[in-house]
Design an enzyme around this catalytic site. Structure first.
Site, PDB file in Angstrom:
ATOM      1  N   HIS A  26     -49.128  41.860 -57.155  1.00 27.44           N
ATOM      2  CA  HIS A  26     -49.775  40.549 -57.055  1.00 27.44           C
ATOM      3  C   HIS A  26     -51.220  40.648 -57.531  1.00 27.44           C
ATOM      4  CE1 HIS A  26     -49.936  36.531 -54.728  1.00 27.44           C
ATOM      5  NE2 HIS A  26     -51.063  36.641 -55.418  1.00 27.44           N
ATOM      6  N   ASP A  30     -56.378  35.835 -64.574  1.00 27.82           N
ATOM      7  CA  ASP A  30     -57.623  35.064 -64.620  1.00 27.82           C
ATOM      8  C   ASP A  30     -58.495  35.299 -63.383  1.00 27.82           C
ATOM      9  OD1 ASP A  30     -55.474  33.737 -63.314  1.00 27.82           O
ATOM     10  OD2 ASP A  30     -56.422  31.778 -63.523  1.00 27.82           O
ATOM     11  N   GLY A 188     -51.770  28.045 -56.547  1.00 26.41           N
ATOM     12  CA  GLY A 188     -52.668  26.901 -56.407  1.00 26.41           C
ATOM     13  C   GLY A 188     -52.730  26.491 -54.944  1.00 26.41           C
ATOM     14  N   HIS A 215     -46.136  31.918 -53.852  1.00 27.71           N
ATOM     15  CA  HIS A 215     -47.288  31.989 -52.950  1.00 27.71           C
ATOM     16  C   HIS A 215     -46.929  31.151 -51.716  1.00 27.71           C
ATOM     17  CE1 HIS A 215     -49.858  33.367 -56.298  1.00 27.71           C
ATOM     18  NE2 HIS A 215     -50.803  33.595 -55.416  1.00 27.71           N
ATOM     19  N   GLU A 218     -50.033  31.506 -46.858  1.00 32.99           N
ATOM     20  CA  GLU A 218     -51.423  31.962 -47.037  1.00 32.99           C
ATOM     21  C   GLU A 218     -52.351  30.936 -46.373  1.00 32.99           C
ATOM     22  OE1 GLU A 218     -52.774  31.701 -51.086  1.00 32.99           O
ATOM     23  OE2 GLU A 218     -54.483  33.030 -50.750  1.00 32.99           O
TER      24      GLU A 218
HETATM   25  O1  LIG Z   1     -54.461  33.560 -53.588  1.00 34.92           O
HETATM   26  C1  LIG Z   1     -54.164  32.612 -54.310  1.00 34.92           C
HETATM   27  N1  LIG Z   1     -53.445  31.574 -53.801  1.00 34.92           N
HETATM   28  C2  LIG Z   1     -53.052  30.511 -54.549  1.00 34.92           C
HETATM   29  N2  LIG Z   1     -53.373  30.385 -55.834  1.00 34.92           N
HETATM   30  C3  LIG Z   1     -54.112  31.362 -56.403  1.00 34.92           C
HETATM   31  C4  LIG Z   1     -54.534  32.490 -55.693  1.00 34.92           C
HETATM   32  N3  LIG Z   1     -55.259  33.266 -56.517  1.00 34.92           N
HETATM   33  C5  LIG Z   1     -55.276  32.640 -57.712  1.00 34.92           C
HETATM   34  N4  LIG Z   1     -54.598  31.492 -57.652  1.00 34.92           N
HETATM   35  C6  LIG Z   1     -54.386  30.493 -58.720  1.00 34.92           C
HETATM   36  O2  LIG Z   1     -53.443  31.017 -59.634  1.00 34.92           O
HETATM   37  C7  LIG Z   1     -53.822  30.623 -60.932  1.00 34.92           C
HETATM   38  C8  LIG Z   1     -53.096  31.412 -61.974  1.00 34.92           C
HETATM   39  O3  LIG Z   1     -53.427  32.751 -61.969  1.00 34.92           O
HETATM   40  C9  LIG Z   1     -55.327  30.738 -60.895  1.00 34.92           C
HETATM   41  O4  LIG Z   1     -55.953  29.991 -61.926  1.00 34.92           O
HETATM   42  C10 LIG Z   1     -55.649  30.201 -59.517  1.00 34.92           C
HETATM   43  O5  LIG Z   1     -55.823  28.797 -59.557  1.00 34.92           O
HETATM   44 ZN   LIG Z   2     -52.400  35.047 -55.574  1.00 29.06          ZN
END
Ligand SMILES: O=c1[nH]cnc2c1ncn2[C@@H]1O[C@H](CO)[C@@H](O)[C@H]1O
Ligand SMILES: [Zn+2]
EC number: 3.5.4.4
Length: 387
Positions: A26, A30, A188, A215, A218
């Site tokens: 994970h 970006d 997101g 996801h 969280e």
């Molecule tokens: O921990 C997280 N939880 C939810 N979304 C996330 C997390 N980290 C990053 N992104 C989202 O995933 C997109 C694609 O990589 C990122 O642009 C961010 O908006």
């Molecule tokens: Zn993530």
């Protein structure tokens, strides 16, 4: 480091943690750019929104801004990284540096995710985005090999949960299967955007015998995890920390698992845990109180991950350093997490097994044997002393 001492002596020091073979499931492409690269890409592309133009200050800015206690505010920082990742050259560079940086940190296998739909502002097609990132990963793997390190990187294509392109991205993931893309994900803001919003994408992938993680658990709790597993059929959970809400720990130390937590453990559902990220978004209070400690003790299939190396100022080695510090983990624990992660990867079973048997286990065996030889040397020294 102030870790508890381990009587078997294999509590790893930072150098051993760094050299140990690690597996990462994970990590957001970006969310892991080098600050210096962001500054250069912004300059080259005319992106003028950066809050700082000195790399050190910019790195610091990301870390501070992401340290907000809320997932929504944490995610706002991505506008700057996504902002400079809009051309083929930028994507190739960022992906190559990602693979290089992970290899330099001792990661031997990684699944790195990104949302292709966020990289279309300068006219690239979804396919061009995927091909640029794949090219970058291959280039980074080559550079790592030249530098004496081996890493294999697979891509996960993410769809943004507030948007409505999940089916299209799932189809894209399926088209590039066996061509560098190993699975699919949604990411997101979690609250208000339940996984079932994208049920069509998940059902499509299941019919195609493809793999996906979601996801979930969280910033939102058990209903999100339940939907991800029982409605959508996720193979793995991104984070999944809130499964702790379905586990009761009694005063006498006994533990009772609810139905959902039992299901997750019984079915060996992999949890992609990201401790530092969880501290920043408020999903956990401290490393010592992070649910990974209990989940590891209860033998859930827990894995250790970075999430966003830039925003969370972390790396796989740093995540393990924090956990060794908080829980006194040994090399055996590190191996357990790494084997768990490799078992849970989306590449074929025989390839996972080969990584475990030919790379991970020998790597840990070597680190452990170093300690044994150090012990023998000091013991024999003392035997020679006149009494
Ligand atoms: O921990 C997280 N939880 C939810 N979304 C996330 C997390 N980290 C990053 N992104 C989202 O995933 C997109 C694609 O990589 C990122 O642009 C961010 O908006
Ligand atoms: Zn993530």
């Amino acid at each position: 480091m102030t870790n508890q001492t381990d009587p078997t002596g294999n509590t790893p020091d930072p150098d051993q943690i760094h050299r140990a073979p690690k597996v990462l499931l994970h990590d957001h492409l970006d969310g892991g750019l080098r600050p210096g690269t962001i500054v250069e890409l912004a300059r080259d592309s005319g992106y003028t929104q950066l809050p700082e133009t000195d790399p050190d200050r910019l790195g610091h800015w990301f870390r501070e801004a992401a340290d907000s206690g809320s997932l929504e505010r944490y995610l706002e920082t991505f506008s700057h990284t996504v902002g400079v990742m809009q051309t083929r050259e930028a994507l190739v560079r960022v992906a190559a540096e990602c693979a290089e940086d992970l290899a330099a940190d001792g990661v031997v296998y990684a699944e790195v995710r990104y949302a292709p739909e966020q990289h279309l502002e300068a006219g690239l097609s979804l396919e061009e985005v995927v091909e640029a990132v794949n090219e970058g990963f291959r280039e980074g793997e080559r550079r790592a090999r030249t530098g004496g390190r081996r890493i294999r990187v697979g891509a996960l294509l993410t769809a943004m949960r507030h948007a409505a392109r999940a089916l299209e991205i799932a189809e894209l993931a399926n088209r590039y299967r066996d061509l560098g893309v190993v699975g699919f994900d949604i990411a997101g803001a979690e609250a208000g955007y339940p996984p079932t919003r994208h049920l069509d994408a998940f059902e499509y992938l299941k019919r195609e015998n493809n793999h996906f993680t979601i996801h979930a658990g969280e910033a939102f709790g058990l209903p999100s995890i339940w939907q991800a597993l029982q409605w959508c059929g996720a193979d793995r959970l991104g984070h999944g920390v809130r499964i702790i809400d379905d586990i009761q720990v009694h005063e006498d130390g006994s533990v009772k698992l609810g139905r959902l937590a039992s299901y997750v453990r019984d079915k060996r559902i992999p949890l992609e845990m990201c401790p530092s990220s969880n501290l920043q978004t408020g999903a956990a209070r401290s490393y010592a109180e992070h649910p990974i400690g209990l989940l590891r003790r209860l033998h859930f299939r827990a894995t250790v991950n970075t999430d966003n190396r830039l925003m969370s100022y972390t790396s796989m080695s740093r995540e393990f350093e924090h956990l060794v510090d908080a829980f006194g983990y040994t090399l055996d624990d590190m191996q357990w997490f790494s084997v768990n992660a490799m078992k849970s990867a989306f590449i074929p079973f025989d390839e996972r097994l080969a990584m475990i048997n030919d790379v991970i286990k020998p790597g840990y065996a070597e680190l452990k044997s170093e300690w044994l030889f150090r012990q023998t040397a000091s013991t024999s020294g003392s035997v020679d002393e006149p009494s």
